[in-house]
Every structure is written in C-alpha cells, then in structure tokens.
Design an enzyme around this catalytic site. Sequence first.
Site, PDB file in Angstrom:
ATOM      1  N   ARG A  92       0.859  -1.179   0.000  1.00 37.82           N
ATOM      2  CA  ARG A  92       0.000   0.000   0.000  1.00 37.82           C
ATOM      3  C   ARG A  92       0.897   1.231   0.000  1.00 37.82           C
ATOM      4  NH1 ARG A  92      -2.589   3.166   4.866  1.00 37.82           N
ATOM      5  NH2 ARG A  92      -3.952   4.527   3.682  1.00 37.82           N
ATOM      6  N   HIS A 181      -8.347   7.041   0.295  1.00 34.75           N
ATOM      7  CA  HIS A 181      -9.245   5.872   0.444  1.00 34.75           C
ATOM      8  C   HIS A 181      -9.648   5.315  -0.924  1.00 34.75           C
ATOM      9  CE1 HIS A 181     -10.752   7.766   4.479  1.00 34.75           C
ATOM     10  NE2 HIS A 181      -9.813   6.862   4.734  1.00 34.75           N
ATOM     11  N   ASP A 284     -14.051   8.054  19.035  1.00 38.14           N
ATOM     12  CA  ASP A 284     -14.648   6.751  18.711  1.00 38.14           C
ATOM     13  C   ASP A 284     -16.170   6.858  18.772  1.00 38.14           C
ATOM     14  OD1 ASP A 284     -15.698   4.049  18.975  1.00 38.14           O
ATOM     15  OD2 ASP A 284     -13.604   3.455  19.217  1.00 38.14           O
ATOM     16  N   GLY A 334     -19.216   2.931   9.078  1.00 38.88           N
ATOM     17  CA  GLY A 334     -20.162   2.550   8.013  1.00 38.88           C
ATOM     18  C   GLY A 334     -20.607   1.107   8.125  1.00 38.88           C
ATOM     19  N   ASN A 336     -20.459  -0.790  11.013  1.00 38.45           N
ATOM     20  CA  ASN A 336     -20.983  -1.176  12.338  1.00 38.45           C
ATOM     21  C   ASN A 336     -22.030  -0.236  12.930  1.00 38.45           C
ATOM     22  OD1 ASN A 336     -19.147  -3.488  12.826  1.00 38.45           O
ATOM     23  ND2 ASN A 336     -17.593  -1.901  12.661  1.00 38.45           N
ATOM     24  N   GLU A 385      -9.365  -3.605   1.439  1.00 33.31           N
ATOM     25  CA  GLU A 385      -8.301  -2.982   0.650  1.00 33.31           C
ATOM     26  C   GLU A 385      -7.181  -3.985   0.357  1.00 33.31           C
ATOM     27  OE1 GLU A 385      -8.867  -0.098   3.733  1.00 33.31           O
ATOM     28  OE2 GLU A 385      -8.238   1.489   2.374  1.00 33.31           O
TER      29      GLU A 385
END
Length: 398
Positions: A92, A181, A284, A334, A336, A385
């Site tokens: 990556r 992203h 969070d 998104g 959870n 990813e």
Amino acid sequence: MKILVINAGSSSLKYQLIDMENEQLMAKGLCERIGIDGHLKHTPLVDGKPVFNEDVPMPTHSEAIAAVIDKLTSAEYGVVSSMKEIDAVGHRVVHGGEKFASSVLINDEVLAAIEECIPFAPLHNPANITGINACRAVMGDVPMVAVFDTAFHQTMPSKAYMYAIPFDYYKNDGIRRYGFHGTSHRYVSARCAELMGKPIEELKIISCHMGNGSSLAAVCKGKVLDTSMGFTPLVGLPMGTRCGDLDAGIIQFLMSKYGYSIDEMLNILNKKSGVLGVSGVSSDFRDLDAAAAEGNERAQLALDMFNYWVAKVAGSYAAAMNGVDAIIFTAGVGENGADTRAAICEYFGYLGVKLNAEANAKRGQDIMISTEDSPVKVFVIPTNEELVIARDTRDIVC
Ligand code: ADP
C-alpha cells in the site's frame, strides 16, 4: 499463487498473506513499535496454528519484515514452508500524485517517483518506501507492486480537482484535489455493481467510507467524479479527530490570537478536532453513541454534525452526477454503526430511499439495507483494501 500484502507505517507494519487460488486469508499480523523496541502479533488462519504475540527486537523495518517472514515460515506458527512460496508482494502506498493512475510493478524508477511524491504525503510515503526497501533487502528479487490510495481518484475531471487559486500553484506545485481511500472506494463500488447485477459503467454510486478518517466518493459509471478529501486527508467531512472543511480565515484568526505556530495549528486541526473536538468525549463513535444516550449534548451535536455532513456531501454528489442509483456504507462506522446509517438515510427521503430496518441491524456481510422497492439502493459492504492490493499484484505479476 500466494501474495504478501504490506501496509507500512512509520513505526508499524500490517501484513496479510493471501492464497489467490481461492482468495483465502492464510495469516495476518501487525508489527508495532518499530525503531523503539518491537512487538509482533502474528495470527495464522490455517491448520489451527497458535497466535504469536510477543516482543521481538525491531530496530528497523528490515528486522520487522524478517520477523514476519520467520513466523510465516516457522514450523510452529507458519503457513508456508519457505519464503519461496511467497510469489509476490503488494505494498500500500498512500500518495502517487498525478504520476500513478493505477497500480504498478516496483522498480528503481517507480521508487524514485514515489519519493518525488513525499512532499504531498510527508508522513506516509517515507514509511511506505521504508517498507518497500525492507522487503527488497529481506526478500531479494521477489516481484513487488505498489497500489496507491490516490490512484482511483485520478479519473476526476479538472473542474472537480482544481482549487480556485492562481493556476500556477497547480502547474508548478501540483496543488489540486487528490483524494484518499481510493482502494476502498474502488473495492466497494465494484462489489456494489456485482451485487446489483449491473455493469459499473451503467451505475451512479455514492461510496461513504466512514472510519477514523472518512471520505465520500461519487463514482459515476465506474470513474470517480469527485471525492471529499483533497490535497490532504484533512478536509471534507468532520472525522474522528480531523476538522474537515474549514474556512481558511479561521487558521489566520487562531494563529494570531493564540500565537500558534503552523505545526501547532495543524496538530489541532488533525488530532484535536472532528467529533473529538466538538464532543470533548472521544473520537470513537461507540463512545459518542454511549455518551449521547446518557444525555451528553455535545456528543449528540458531534454525531448530528457528522450525519449532516455525510448527507450534505452525498446530496451534492447526487446533483453532480444528475442522479444516484446506489449509496454504500463502509469502514468502521459505516459497517458497524447501524444508528448512524439510519440517521443519515433519514436525509435521503427526497431520493425516495426506504430503509429495511431488519437488514440494517445485521452485521459483517455484504447486504442491501434498503427495501427492494427503494428507487435508490443502499448497501453495507465491508471494505477489503488488502484483497484489492493482492488482486492488482497478481494481475501485474502474472
Ligand atoms: P481507520 O480509519 O483507522 O481504518 P476503521 O475503519 O477501522 O478506522 O474505523 C474505526 C472506527 O469505527 C472507530 O473509531 C469507531 O468510531 C468505529 N466503530 C467501530 N465499531 C463500531 C460500532 N460498533 N459502532 C459504531 N462505530 C464503530
């Protein structure tokens, strides 16, 4: 064919070994505190082998890679018999600038080009390069591929990626929207088309990657038309700790009032802002949900702002694409945050979106959470990813 996927940070390194015959994950792990002391958590996922979770000295990334290879091939924790079984490595890489619109086989020229992109990603690209060099040192001439976070967004038209500042800053300095992203947006939008049984070239999709960092992408007929992160990942939506869109005048105001240096100011905007800054509770979303449920008004405000921004940016993308066929939620929040998804979907009434509450309550799978008769379909698609990196690596190496 077995592919090692590496995501190297400045003091950490995540890895996965994937068997491309069946796209099965064989092992995954995380090296931490590289350059400090060193810790390796290695999780084999075949043959019921035990987890290794211990301190291992890692003065540099090379020792970290060596420790990973050692565990992947060891009798007790290993999933392959020798390093020769690892056919290729996919890395990556955060920033590929305008040079890379797709993944590429790494050679000296490519490494030099990734180095040239360091000014655009001064924290991330050097770590990615260190990871590549460490792999080259330990693994010799195993073919390696770079997969860029920015690449998928390179299809954006100039009207979307240009900033309205003097043109020379683009021409001479590369100042433009790059977006991030990209690997995640690419994976979930392709998967969405598969789930809808339609070619992606026929679909207008809004992809909402909502994690610690969050971005939306308008994927119009398979190409990114626009995305909410910009020259850096600081802008767009309010995030865990990043401010998102901000009037640049505020920077000048706060710096002169409080005497902040530019580094102090950017630290506030990157690390102390977002839902953490507004709520004063946490970055969070689980903590925010809990605090809001107990009546904490600032936690509720932070959640309301986040949902509003997702809806507002998605609305602008529906306008920019002249319609939308599907909306996708992915990444930590998104995937959870069922309440967050439901609250955001409330804003999509004008699109005719109808939520299927029972489907929205499920977790951990690709699922349509709108009703069958909803004119715009809404999906939750867990991002992957690493699988995209492994697939690109296979396609380039084979
Ligand atoms: P990163 O951007 O670091 O890759 P992730 O995509 O893993 O982040 O997302 C992490 C975030 O996901 C956490 O900060 C948390 O806010 C959110 N999250 C994880 N689980 C839940 C949950 N059950 N409900 C709401 N939010 C969650």
